[in-house]
Design a protein around this motif. Structure first.
Motif, PDB file in Angstrom:
ATOM      1  N   GLU A  64       0.812  -1.223   0.000  1.00 50.92           N
ATOM      2  CA  GLU A  64       0.000   0.000   0.000  1.00 50.92           C
ATOM      3  C   GLU A  64       0.843   1.269   0.000  1.00 50.92           C
ATOM      4  O   GLU A  64       0.425   2.286  -0.497  1.00 50.92           O
ATOM      5  CB  GLU A  64      -0.978   0.140   1.145  1.00 50.92           C
ATOM      6  CG  GLU A  64      -1.260  -0.977   2.112  1.00 50.92           C
ATOM      7  CD  GLU A  64      -1.658  -2.263   1.491  1.00 50.92           C
ATOM      8  OE1 GLU A  64      -0.805  -3.168   1.476  1.00 50.92           O
ATOM      9  OE2 GLU A  64      -2.791  -2.393   1.046  1.00 50.92           O
ATOM     10  N   ASP A 133      -2.695  -0.237  -2.812  1.00 45.57           N
ATOM     11  CA  ASP A 133      -2.877  -1.519  -3.486  1.00 45.57           C
ATOM     12  C   ASP A 133      -4.317  -1.880  -3.845  1.00 45.57           C
ATOM     13  O   ASP A 133      -4.553  -2.894  -4.456  1.00 45.57           O
ATOM     14  CB  ASP A 133      -2.180  -2.653  -2.719  1.00 45.57           C
ATOM     15  CG  ASP A 133      -3.036  -3.299  -1.653  1.00 45.57           C
ATOM     16  OD1 ASP A 133      -4.002  -2.671  -1.206  1.00 45.57           O
ATOM     17  OD2 ASP A 133      -2.727  -4.435  -1.274  1.00 45.57           O
ATOM     18  N   HIS A 134      -5.273  -1.062  -3.513  1.00 43.54           N
ATOM     19  CA  HIS A 134      -6.632  -1.404  -3.929  1.00 43.54           C
ATOM     20  C   HIS A 134      -7.370  -0.163  -4.433  1.00 43.54           C
ATOM     21  O   HIS A 134      -7.098   0.937  -4.004  1.00 43.54           O
ATOM     22  CB  HIS A 134      -7.460  -1.963  -2.778  1.00 43.54           C
ATOM     23  CG  HIS A 134      -6.707  -2.837  -1.850  1.00 43.54           C
ATOM     24  ND1 HIS A 134      -6.648  -4.190  -1.993  1.00 43.54           N
ATOM     25  CD2 HIS A 134      -5.957  -2.545  -0.763  1.00 43.54           C
ATOM     26  CE1 HIS A 134      -5.892  -4.678  -1.027  1.00 43.54           C
ATOM     27  NE2 HIS A 134      -5.467  -3.714  -0.270  1.00 43.54           N
ATOM     28  N   HIS A 142      -5.293 -10.242  -2.060  1.00 44.29           N
ATOM     29  CA  HIS A 142      -4.425 -10.994  -1.130  1.00 44.29           C
ATOM     30  C   HIS A 142      -4.540 -12.510  -1.266  1.00 44.29           C
ATOM     31  O   HIS A 142      -4.703 -13.217  -0.268  1.00 44.29           O
ATOM     32  CB  HIS A 142      -4.743 -10.587   0.313  1.00 44.29           C
ATOM     33  CG  HIS A 142      -4.711  -9.112   0.545  1.00 44.29           C
ATOM     34  ND1 HIS A 142      -5.844  -8.338   0.562  1.00 44.29           N
ATOM     35  CD2 HIS A 142      -3.683  -8.266   0.760  1.00 44.29           C
ATOM     36  CE1 HIS A 142      -5.514  -7.069   0.783  1.00 44.29           C
ATOM     37  NE2 HIS A 142      -4.209  -6.993   0.906  1.00 44.29           N
ATOM     38  N   HIS A 206      -5.407  -4.667   8.626  1.00 42.58           N
ATOM     39  CA  HIS A 206      -5.555  -4.589   7.166  1.00 42.58           C
ATOM     40  C   HIS A 206      -6.042  -5.962   6.668  1.00 42.58           C
ATOM     41  O   HIS A 206      -5.477  -6.979   7.049  1.00 42.58           O
ATOM     42  CB  HIS A 206      -4.195  -4.237   6.547  1.00 42.58           C
ATOM     43  CG  HIS A 206      -4.219  -4.171   5.062  1.00 42.58           C
ATOM     44  ND1 HIS A 206      -4.801  -3.127   4.373  1.00 42.58           N
ATOM     45  CD2 HIS A 206      -3.756  -5.023   4.129  1.00 42.58           C
ATOM     46  CE1 HIS A 206      -4.677  -3.352   3.065  1.00 42.58           C
ATOM     47  NE2 HIS A 206      -4.045  -4.492   2.893  1.00 42.58           N
TER      48      HIS A 206
HETATM   49 ZN   LIG Z   1      -3.417  -4.991   0.935  1.00 47.29          ZN
END
Ligand SMILES: [Zn+2]
Length: 296
Positions: A64, A133-134, A142, A206
């Motif tokens: 991230e 990352d999203h 993941h 997370h």
């Molecule tokens: Zn992540």
């Protein structure tokens, strides 16, 4: 005699060093790149000494917050193959750039064929930040928390190696058989551990264990809300839910904020554990997580 022996072992040692250097030199000519350390764990076992493996996100860094330097792009461009995890936000940007600047690098999406989950309650809105990352509405990236998914993932790696280097196909295929056994053994160990777990839910800062939760019939609740720290009312809701579900485990991850996790753990009288889903030691880490969840 003693002297003779030490000379002999010294020269053997020199020989060993020599051939190690030679192997390294040969391997240096062929490089492949992966995004994260768990991928290197798999790829090393598949490829043996055939390739040098370059990992983009350094250990202890989360995807991230990862911001690659320009020199990383140059290194990537020298690779025969770039193995992306699949759905990590920055991978899309980087694959596109790589394709444009270095069309000779084969790009492999290791998550192809895996039944991907929606980000749903763990969905992140990081679309304004290239290093995150999203993106909103994105799929949960993941996948490496799931041994079941890793059978597909490593098969994709295998086929890419065979395509790039057909001369070594028998070696890669037999390495894959051994790796599959290791993945299956990890899965069996986790199943056995979780069989008599006292709870089927956990809290995590997370949401990195969604696929693990799906494999083993667990519920994952993340503290992070759409990729950000939660508001007081969101924390309140999570605490109520945790009490109702009798959650006794709160996971924090290396590289992420732990303050809210500590507050919540204290509030619900749960134990706090630090895990590292980004570690190279893939199987050890998953077994460690299962061991924590199975405690009484
Ligand atoms: Zn992540």
């Amino acid at each position: 005699m003693k002297k003779y022996l030490s000379i002999l072992s010294l020269s053997l040692l020199l020989l060993a060093c020599n051939s190690a250097t030679k192997n390294k030199d040969a391997a240096r000519e062929r490089v492949v790149t992966v995004t994260i350390e768990p991928q290197r764990f798999f790829l090393e076992q598949l490829a043996g000494d055939a390739y040098t493996i370059n990992t983009l996100v350094p250990p202890g860094t989360s995807p991230e917050t990862y911001e690659p330097s320009p020199s990383v792009m140059i290194e990537m461009g020298k690779s025969d193959i770039y193995f992306r995890v699949g759905e990590l936000g920055f991978e899309k940007v980087w694959s596109a750039r790589l394709e444009q600047n270095n069309p000779d690098v084969a790009i492999v999406d290791c998550s192809t064929g895996i039944d991907l989950m929606e980000g749903d309650q763990h969905s992140h809105d990081h679309s304004d930040h290239a290093g995150r990352d999203h993106a909103e509405g994105a799929l949960d990236p993941h996948v490496w928390s799931s041994p079941v998914a890793m059978s597909v993932f490593t098969k994709n790696m295998l086929e890419a190696l065979v395509k790039a280097d057909p001369g070594n196909e028998p070696l890669y295929r037999s390495n894959y058989e051994m790796l599959s056994q290791r993945i299956n053994a990890t899965d069996s160990t986790i199943r056995a551990l979780l069989q008599d777990a006292s709870t089927d839910a956990f809290i995590i800062f997370h949401p990195a264990l969604g696929y693990f939760a799906r494999d083993y019939g667990l519920h994952q609740y993340s503290i992070e809300f759409e990729g950000k720290n939660p508001s007081p009312s969101q924390i309140r809701k999570l605490v109520d839910l945790a009490r109702k579900e009798k959650i006794n485990t709160v996971f924090i991850q290396r590289g992420f904020d732990a303050k809210n996790a500590k507050v919540i753990a204290e509030e619900i009288d749960a134990e706090l554990f630090e895990i590292d889903p980004m570690t190279y030691k893939w199987d050890e880490e998953l077994i460690k997580i299962a061991t924590i969840l199975s405690r009484h």
